[in-house]
Design a protein around this motif. Structure first.
Motif, PDB file in Angstrom:
ATOM      1  N   ARG A 143       0.833  -1.206   0.000  1.00 10.92           N
ATOM      2  CA  ARG A 143       0.000   0.000   0.000  1.00 10.92           C
ATOM      3  C   ARG A 143       0.864   1.251   0.000  1.00 10.92           C
ATOM      4  O   ARG A 143       0.581   2.229  -0.715  1.00 10.92           O
ATOM      5  N   ARG A 146       2.083   1.677  -3.417  1.00  9.54           N
ATOM      6  CA  ARG A 146       1.022   2.171  -4.300  1.00  9.54           C
ATOM      7  C   ARG A 146       0.838   3.670  -4.129  1.00  9.54           C
ATOM      8  O   ARG A 146       0.601   4.398  -5.104  1.00  9.54           O
ATOM      9  N   PHE A 170      -4.381   0.229  -7.292  1.00  6.23           N
ATOM     10  CA  PHE A 170      -5.525   0.266  -6.389  1.00  6.23           C
ATOM     11  C   PHE A 170      -6.710  -0.480  -7.002  1.00  6.23           C
ATOM     12  O   PHE A 170      -6.920  -0.447  -8.218  1.00  6.23           O
ATOM     13  N   THR A 179      -6.370   6.725   0.304  1.00  5.21           N
ATOM     14  CA  THR A 179      -4.955   6.524   0.614  1.00  5.21           C
ATOM     15  C   THR A 179      -4.149   7.777   0.353  1.00  5.21           C
ATOM     16  O   THR A 179      -3.303   8.176   1.166  1.00  5.21           O
TER      17      THR A 179
END
Length: 498
Positions: A143, A146, A170, A179
């Protein structure tokens, strides 16, 4: 300085980390994260902001761990834009292998079960070891990556936000928006507005990026090597930049890499933007940009024979590869022949078996053939001695069926053993593959003719056994010692093309 443990405490290394932050030492960027409880942000150690009170500082081993603790990224020092930790390319254990795979986008493509399968461990084992060392599991680490990729796409491309979200890995636009806001304290639209002064890429689908590195960097050996050994159609040196074609998980691409004093300018033209993470990771590995040259050079300088070589041109990197299977095949083609002859053999194979590609900005024409294509090739198209042809096709078959794994998460010891079992694959080929395809920083080539000539001229033992014993002093950086020894010779691999 030891690896940071993850939280504030009274360990002996706490003082060292504080000194790094107080001196704004860029050498430690990427080694650990500094978080400040009074502001709720996390930074790179060299952040130019005012030094916070020591009691308000927390140290974390990764951005993912800081994010999980509720901190957001600093807008000033951009901690997501630092070189990666050199440990992941120096080590061969489970955590390092996992981090290399995560950087290549394995979790986004295959999930945590796919990551664990590639590593040969259970999901629980992988989770436990990553959390113990990095303070976060594979999902959180992916994450964080990303988020970094999302920021890059938002700021440097003209992709719509939905396209940028899926290109960054995502699963939904909502997850992308949440995020980005959580990590950067700005919405995607606000991030793009802040970067609006930057000119968009003039060619559709192309991205202009900056790849950071730790100074010093000697571009001559890494770019000189890549240019001198470039396979026509697959690679070229054009207008001061190295260019090559890429085969990626979702499509193909062309990268242009130009050396600069503070960063490598990268231009990526991808057929599928989902390949951005993998392309960046492979380019960084190609140029060895996550190395810690000061630590490496300091250890090599301890040898009085190596010290003047290092002082002459510090910061040499190991030229690696974007495709380990490709390099292994090229290593076989290069056995006992000149660089020029190896290029000729490779170019012939590329024209016969490589996929065609369109290059709008240069002269690239082909992808390097996949191992399966060479395994099934008509022997008459492989114009080389019978013994080398047998070695090539046997290696291609082993790569194609997975008997030999040279991938990002490969076990270096196992890969060496498997290569050694193949006919026609000797120590020089095995160690060349270990150095440039697997990325082992301690790989060594005592039988290489250039190394033996350099050893003779420097007054070192020149027989393989004696030189190997003498090279014990260079561990664990013998692959870097090779670069300095090669540099003593008059060869195009040591010169940045003009």
């Amino acid at each position: 300085m030891e690896r940071p443990s993850g939280e504030r405490g009274d360990s002996p290394d706490m003082a060292g980390r504080l000194r790094a932050v107080q001196s704004k030492d860029t050498r430690f960027d990427g080694w650990f994260i500094t978080a400040v409880t009074s502001t709720g942000i996390y930074c790179r150690p060299s952040c130019p902001a005012l030094m916070p009170k020591p009691e308000n500082i927390r140290f974390y081993p990764s951005a993912a761990a800081a994010q999980q603790a509720g901190f957001r990224a600093c807008k000033r020092c951009r901690p997501d834009a630092t070189p990666g930790s050199p440990e992941w390319n120096e080590r061969a254990d489970l955590v390092a292998r996992a981090m290399r795979l995560i950087a290549d986008g394995a979790v986004d493509r295959d999930g945590v079960p796919g990551l664990a399968a590639r590593l040969g461990y259970s999901v629980r084992q992988v989770e436990r070891q990553l959390r113990a060392e990095l303070g976060a599991g594979p999902l959180a680490l992916a994450r964080a990556q990303r988020a970094q990729t999302a920021r890059m796409l938002i700021e440097t491309s003209t992709l719509g936000m939905a396209d940028a979200a899926f290109a960054a890995g995502f699963a939904s636009v909502r997850a992308f928006n949440d995020t980005v806001r959580e990590v950067f304290a700005l919405s995607p639209t606000e991030l793009r507005s802040r970067a609006a002064a930057r000119a968009p890429a003039p060619v559709s689908g192309a991205l202009n990026l900056r790849l950071p590195f730790r100074a010093p960097l000697c571009p001559d050996n890494v770019f000189g090597h890549l240019a001198a050994t470039a396979v026509p159609g697959v690679e070229e040196w054009r207008d001061g930049a190295y260019r090559r074609t890429l085969r990626l998980p979702h499509g193909t691409g062309i990268v242009t890499l130009r050396p600069g004093p503070e960063h490598i300018a990268a231009r990526l033209a991808l057929t599928d933007p989902r390949d951005l993470t993998a392309a960046i990771s492979r380019c960084r590995r190609l140029l060895d940009l996550d190395a810690d040259p000061e630590a490496i050079d300091a250890d090599l300088r301890a040898d009085p024979v190596m010290a003047p070589l290092v002082d002459k041109a510090p910061g040499r990197r190991v030229p690696r590869t974007v495709d380990p299977d490709e390099f292994a095949i090229r290593a076989v083609l290069g056995q006992q022949v000149s660089t020029s002859a190896a290029r000729t053999h490779a170019a012939r194979i590329v024209r016969a078996h490589g996929g065609e590609i369109t290059d709008a900005e240069g002269g690239l024409t082909h992808l390097f053939p996949e191992a399966a294509a060479l395994r099934d090739a008509d022997p008459d198209t492989l114009a080389m001695p019978a013994s080398r042809r047998a070695a090539l096709t046997t290696l291609a078959a082993a790569l194609a069926d997975g008997t030999v794994d040279l991938g990002t998460g490969a076990d270096w010891t196992e890969s060496r053993a498997r290569l050694t079992e193949l006919p026609g694959i000797g120590p020089w080929t095995v160690e060349s593959v270990a150095m440039r395809a697997l990325g082992d920083p301690d790989a060594f080539l005592p039988t290489d003719l250039g190394i033996r000539f350099a050893a003779r001229d420097l007054g070192l033992p020149s027989t393989p056994g004696a030189l190997t014993r003498r090279a014990e002093a260079w561990r664990p950086w013998r692959a870097y010692a090779v670069q300095y020894l090669w540099a003593t010779g008059d060869h195009p691999i040591n010169l940045l093309p003009t």
